[in-house]
Design a protein around this motif. Structure first.
Motif, mmCIF file in Angstrom:
data_model
loop_
_atom_site.group_PDB
_atom_site.id
_atom_site.type_symbol
_atom_site.label_atom_id
_atom_site.label_comp_id
_atom_site.label_asym_id
_atom_site.label_seq_id
_atom_site.Cartn_x
_atom_site.Cartn_y
_atom_site.Cartn_z
ATOM 1 N N HIS A 99 59.118 99.139 -27.371
ATOM 2 C CA HIS A 99 59.143 100.084 -28.493
ATOM 3 C C HIS A 99 60.578 100.468 -28.874
ATOM 4 N N LEU A 100 61.457 100.426 -27.891
ATOM 5 C CA LEU A 100 62.868 100.758 -28.122
ATOM 6 C C LEU A 100 63.685 99.521 -28.522
ATOM 7 N N GLU A 101 63.006 98.402 -28.691
ATOM 8 C CA GLU A 101 63.622 97.126 -29.054
ATOM 9 C C GLU A 101 64.642 96.642 -28.023
ATOM 10 N N ASP A 102 64.422 97.026 -26.776
ATOM 11 C CA ASP A 102 65.214 96.522 -25.653
ATOM 12 C C ASP A 102 64.379 95.432 -24.991
ATOM 13 N N TYR A 103 64.378 94.265 -25.617
ATOM 14 C CA TYR A 103 63.490 93.199 -25.180
ATOM 15 C C TYR A 103 63.898 92.595 -23.842
ATOM 16 N N GLN A 104 65.193 92.571 -23.546
ATOM 17 C CA GLN A 104 65.617 92.069 -22.234
ATOM 18 C C GLN A 104 65.181 93.041 -21.142
ATOM 19 N N GLY A 105 65.337 94.324 -21.390
ATOM 20 C CA GLY A 105 64.867 95.319 -20.429
ATOM 21 C C GLY A 105 63.362 95.231 -20.222
ATOM 22 N N ALA A 106 62.640 94.983 -21.305
ATOM 23 C CA ALA A 106 61.187 94.826 -21.213
ATOM 24 C C ALA A 106 60.834 93.595 -20.372
#
Length: 181
Positions: A99-106
């Motif tokens: 949701h925060l657009e932190d796809y690497q973190g996801a």
């Protein structure tokens, strides 16, 4: 899926022998009183009694309000404060990160969650909660790779996913799309 996550987190909170503020906040979560639960869990965090479980509850209260940055921060504090780390927790971190657009973190969170789930006893029993959450994390890995424009990894994950979940028509379409990239 939402009810599964809420139940899993509430069960974790209730089983840990939490302090009064955490119990009060848990009751507020059950009633859908999320703003009140935020205040109560913040109080529990300040008291530093059962801080990890207070952070877990705080994360859920923010998550239910779709306030994903503080939700993710609170869930990460569960890990930093020695709380019970579960695949459900990693899924929540991953969803917040998406949701925060932190796809690497996801991706990192989903990978840890899937690994943990597969190493846990739940993987042997294939309980419905386990199956649904792990399936969601594996599908979300595909989405994250796409968002990062990593087509090769997305294609590989989609192929693995469809092999494991052949009944998922949406994933079959996604895998077919990725094979054209």
């Amino acid at each position: 899926m939402k009810n599964i996550l809420i139940c899993a987190v509430l069960a974790a909170l209730l089983l840990t022998g939490c302090q009064n503020a955490v119990k009060e906040g848990t009751g507020q979560l059950e009633k859908g009183e999320y703003k009140e639960a935020v205040s109560t869990f913040k109080k529990a965090v300040k008291e530093e009694k059962g801080a990890a479980e207070a952070y877990r509850g705080l994360g859920m209260a923010y998550y239910e309000q779709k306030d994903y940055q503080p939700a993710r921060d609170a869930f990460l504090q569960v890990i930093d404060n020695g709380g019970d780390v579960t695949y459900v927790l990693y899924n929540l971190v991953g969803v917040c990160s998406m949701h925060l657009e932190d796809y690497q973190g996801a991706l990192d969170a989903f990978s840890k969650g899937v690994d943990l789930a597969e190493k846990s006893g739940d993987a042997d029993t294939k309980e419905q909660d386990y199956t649904d959450i792990v399936r969601e994390m594996k599908f979300n890995e595909i989405v994250c790779h796409e968002k990062l424009l990593d087509w090769e990894s997305a294609r590989k994950k989609a192929t693995e996913y469809v092999r494991e979940y052949p009944d998922d028509k949406e994933a079959q379409k996604e895998a077919a799309f990725l094979n054209t990239r």
